[in-house]
Scaffold this active site. Sequence first.
Site, PDB file in Angstrom:
ATOM      1  N   CYS A   6       4.550  -6.101  -3.704  1.00  0.00           N
ATOM      2  CA  CYS A   6       3.248  -5.538  -3.315  1.00  0.00           C
ATOM      3  C   CYS A   6       2.641  -4.605  -4.349  1.00  0.00           C
ATOM      4  O   CYS A   6       1.464  -4.273  -4.251  1.00  0.00           O
ATOM      5  CB  CYS A   6       3.373  -4.813  -1.981  1.00  0.00           C
ATOM      6  SG  CYS A   6       3.831  -5.894  -0.617  1.00  0.00           S
ATOM      7  N   HIS A  17      -4.593  -7.700   2.382  1.00  0.00           N
ATOM      8  CA  HIS A  17      -3.566  -7.371   1.403  1.00  0.00           C
ATOM      9  C   HIS A  17      -3.118  -8.624   0.653  1.00  0.00           C
ATOM     10  O   HIS A  17      -2.075  -9.199   0.950  1.00  0.00           O
ATOM     11  CB  HIS A  17      -2.390  -6.707   2.131  1.00  0.00           C
ATOM     12  CG  HIS A  17      -1.210  -6.378   1.287  1.00  0.00           C
ATOM     13  ND1 HIS A  17      -1.279  -6.158  -0.078  1.00  0.00           N
ATOM     14  CD2 HIS A  17       0.112  -6.214   1.617  1.00  0.00           C
ATOM     15  CE1 HIS A  17      -0.072  -5.877  -0.539  1.00  0.00           C
ATOM     16  NE2 HIS A  17       0.780  -5.912   0.466  1.00  0.00           N
ATOM     17  N   CYS A  47       4.064   0.807  -0.627  1.00  0.00           N
ATOM     18  CA  CYS A  47       5.470   0.470  -0.427  1.00  0.00           C
ATOM     19  C   CYS A  47       5.707  -0.916  -1.014  1.00  0.00           C
ATOM     20  O   CYS A  47       4.770  -1.683  -1.244  1.00  0.00           O
ATOM     21  CB  CYS A  47       5.846   0.524   1.048  1.00  0.00           C
ATOM     22  SG  CYS A  47       4.862  -0.543   2.128  1.00  0.00           S
ATOM     23  N   GLY A 107       8.412  -4.386  -0.861  1.00  0.00           N
ATOM     24  CA  GLY A 107       9.483  -5.095  -0.197  1.00  0.00           C
ATOM     25  C   GLY A 107      10.802  -4.996  -0.944  1.00  0.00           C
ATOM     26  O   GLY A 107      10.815  -4.924  -2.177  1.00  0.00           O
TER      27      GLY A 107
END
Length: 425
Positions: free
Chosen positions: A124, A378, A409, A411
Site C-alpha cells: 500500500c 484505494h 499502513c 500489509g
Amino acid sequence: MNRLKLISGHLSPGGSAAPLPDLRSSDCGCAAPSPEDEVVVVHGRRTAIGKAKKGSFKDTTPDELLSAVMTAVLEDVGLSPDQLGDVCVGNVLQPGAGALMARVAHFLSGFPEKVPVYTVNRQCSSGLQALLNIAGSIRSGSIQLGLACGVESMSLRSMGDPGDLSSGLSANAKARDCLIPMGVTSENVAERFGVSRQQQDAFALDSQIKAARARDSGRFDQEIVPVSVTVRDESGRERRLQVRRDEGIRAGTTLEDLARLRPAFKPNGTTTAGNSSQVSDGAAAVLLGRRAAVEELGLPVLGVLRGSAVVGVPPDLMGIGPALAIPAALQQAGLKVNDIDVFEINEAFASQAVFCVQRLALPPEKVNPLGGAIALGHPLGCTGARQVVTLLNELRRRGRRAFGVVSMCIGTGMGAAAVFEFPGP
C-alpha cells in the site's frame, strides 16, 4: 507494543506557539542538506479514482492510466522527458510489480529509450516508496531530476494469490500472520484497542462528507488529469467518455446507512464495506529534483521533502503502522505534531485510522481535510503518490508556509510516512 508506547511517549502531542524551526540548519536535530541539495517536488497530477470492476476505468489498462499522468506532469511544466534521470513506478498487482507495464507506459508517453524506468512493490505504500526511491537517487547525486509514479488497476487484477511460499511458514507464527486477510487485521485492531463500530462509522461518514465537499467545490480539479477511455457494457457495446471526477464518493451517506451494513470479515465484527477503503483504479505521478537543478531550469517548487520513515509492526496488527511511522518521520524532520498543518493518512480501514489519530493525539480537523480512501478509494500502488499530490495542493491553497504528512499502513506489518514543507507563495 512496548515499541509503540516508547515512540508515542517521545512524541509531544502538544506544543507551544514557538516559531517553526529553520529546517535548513542542523538545529532541527537532523543532518539537513545544504539548500541547493534539497529534494523538492516540482509538480504532481493524478487521474480520477474509478470504482474497480464497475467504474469508468474497468476496461482501461494500467499502462494507459500511467501514461496519462506521466505525460501531463511534464507537459504542465514544459519539461522534456529526456531530462529525467530515472522513473520509478509503484505497483502491487501486476506480474513482476508491473516492470513490463511501466516500460510500455514509458514509451506510450513518448519518453526516449535512454531514460530508464523500474518498479517497486511495498504494497500500500508503493506510490510513496517510488517517491522515496527517486529522492534517494537525487540525494546520492546519481540523478538531478526524476519521476515517481504509482498505478493500479484493481479491475483487471485481483488480490488473493500469495505466490509461491514455503510450507514451513505454518510453523512460524509471524510468517503465518502475514497471510491474515487485511479485513481481519482491521478487526484485530478494533478489538485490541477498543475502537467501536460507532467510532468507525462516524469516521467513515466524516470522510464521505469531506470528500463530497472537496469535489463539489472543485478542490480536486487542479490535480486530476482528464482521461478519455472506452467502456464496454455487458453486451459488449462500446462507448467513449472522459473521466475527470472521483467515482467512489457517496454523497448523502448517513450514519443510519452505515449502521445497517453487515460486518464483512467476522460474524460479530465491526469492519464493514462502509467503513473500509474501496477497491479502485487510478494513477498518479510526481516530479522531483535537486533544488539547484530545478531552479536552474526555472521550474516551480511545490514542496520540499523534509523527512521519511518506514517501520515494521506486528503483521496481525498491520493497521497501526502510521502510529509508529509518523513519529519517526517527524523526528527526522525536527518537527512535532503541532507543527503539522495537514495529515494525509490512508484510510485502509476506519478502525486503524481512528486508532492512529487517537494514539498520536492528532487534531481531527487536520486529518484528511478532503476525505480519504473510504470515500475516494484505494488503488494500491497509486495511493501513496496520490496522497502527495493531494497534500501539496491543499497546502498551497492555504497560501503560506505549511507542513504536511503522508502516511499509510502496509500489509504484512509495516507503516510508512513522509513529511513535506510547502515553502510559501
